[in-house]
Motif scaffolding. Structure first.
Motif, PDB file in Angstrom:
ATOM      1  N   ILE A   1      46.305  43.736  34.963  1.00 53.95           N
ATOM      2  CA  ILE A   1      45.037  43.650  34.236  1.00 53.95           C
ATOM      3  C   ILE A   1      45.016  42.384  33.382  1.00 53.95           C
ATOM      4  O   ILE A   1      44.032  41.632  33.364  1.00 53.95           O
TER       5      ILE A   1
ATOM      6  N   ASP B   1      48.977  49.460  39.250  1.00 51.73           N
ATOM      7  CA  ASP B   1      48.071  48.312  39.339  1.00 51.73           C
ATOM      8  C   ASP B   1      48.283  47.502  40.618  1.00 51.73           C
ATOM      9  O   ASP B   1      47.931  46.323  40.695  1.00 51.73           O
TER      10      ASP B   1
ATOM     11  N   ARG C   1      47.309  49.197  43.587  1.00 52.31           N
ATOM     12  CA  ARG C   1      46.636  50.125  44.492  1.00 52.31           C
ATOM     13  C   ARG C   1      45.221  49.660  44.799  1.00 52.31           C
ATOM     14  O   ARG C   1      44.565  49.020  43.956  1.00 52.31           O
TER      15      ARG C   1
ATOM     16  N   GLU D   1      42.322  51.117  44.892  1.00 48.93           N
ATOM     17  CA  GLU D   1      41.268  51.559  43.991  1.00 48.93           C
ATOM     18  C   GLU D   1      41.249  50.767  42.692  1.00 48.93           C
ATOM     19  O   GLU D   1      40.193  50.571  42.072  1.00 48.93           O
ATOM     20  N   PHE D   2      42.424  50.283  42.278  1.00 50.91           N
ATOM     21  CA  PHE D   2      42.483  49.435  41.085  1.00 50.91           C
ATOM     22  C   PHE D   2      41.732  48.134  41.321  1.00 50.91           C
ATOM     23  O   PHE D   2      40.930  47.694  40.484  1.00 50.91           O
TER      24      PHE D   2
ATOM     25  N   TYR E   1      38.434  46.655  39.525  1.00 49.70           N
ATOM     26  CA  TYR E   1      38.547  45.409  38.774  1.00 49.70           C
ATOM     27  C   TYR E   1      37.517  44.392  39.242  1.00 49.70           C
ATOM     28  O   TYR E   1      36.923  43.666  38.428  1.00 49.70           O
TER      29      TYR E   1
END
Length: 227
Positions: free
Chosen positions: A100, A132, A134, A136-137, A141
């Motif tokens: 992130i 972080d 994956r 879906e992350f 994002y």
């Protein structure tokens, strides 16, 4: 020609990802971080990789040394020879919210140099269980960047490119070799010795990937490590 920012740690995955970005025809800026990690050998590797490819290399200082992780704290041991499936639990080598932080930092130079994509060498097949890494992350994002950046609200959102997300470690080695990536310069070991330890999660995944791909790993390992 599209412009891209590539997150480059200096390891196998990110170096192969950089090679893919170049193969995709992108004008690349490679972005690395000095974030308080245990050693800087991977940054030395990143610099060698960038010199090999003749791409611009930017290193940003971010002090994450207070984050609870074996990669940033000397008082937490790096797991060695973990038993069972590596992806069953999130290990202490997870750096809280690292991707992130890195992706957010990368978005700024993207807008500054008119790049429309960020490449990251995340992987969900052979990995250590990091949340972080994956799909879906990255989907979430990308949506956040579309809503929270100038380029996003103007209808030209930054894309998150994950070319090796569903590749096995052996596939990543094969892709890197095919694209001419200098894998001999890369460093994956969580420890910073003169030679790779061969026992941390990252070394074990890397060694198995080279074995399955049918190539010899050219970096040096500690005595007694089977390649």
């Amino acid at each position: 020609m599209s412009k891209a920012v590539v997150l480059l740690s200096g390891g196998l995955d990110s170096t192969t990802t950089l090679a893919q970005a170049l193969a995709d025809g992108c004008e690349v800026t490679a972005l690395s971080f000095r974030y308080g990690q245990r050693h800087t050998k991977e940054l030395d590797s990143a610099e060698k990789v960038c010199r090999h490819f003749k791409v611009n290399h930017v290193v940003i200082d971010l002090n994450l040394s207070s984050f609870r992780s074996a990669l940033t704290r000397d008082d937490i041991d790096v797991p060695m020879d973990r038993e069972g499936e590596l992806s069953e639990t999130i290990p202490v080598t997870y750096v809280p919210a690292r991707n992130i932080v890195f992706l957010s930092t990368a978005a700024a130079p993207c807008e500054s140099v008119d790049a429309d994509r960020i490449y990251i060498g995340a992987n969900v097949v052979d990995y250590s269980g990091y949340p972080d890494c994956r799909p879906e992350f990255f989907e979430a994002y990308e949506e956040m960047l579309a809503r929270g950046t100038k380029t996003g609200v103007e209808g030209k959102p930054i894309r998150i490119m994950t070319p090796i997300l569903h590749s096995s470690k052996a596939d990543i080695v094969r892709i890197g070799k095919k694209l001419g990536a200098p894998l001999q310069y890369t460093w994956s070991c969580y420890n910073g010795g003169e030679k790779a330890c061969g026992h941390c999660d990252s070394c074990r995944l890397r060694l198995e990937g080279f074995r399955q791909a049918g190539f010899k790993d050219e970096i040096p390992y500690e005595d007694g490590v089977q390649q």
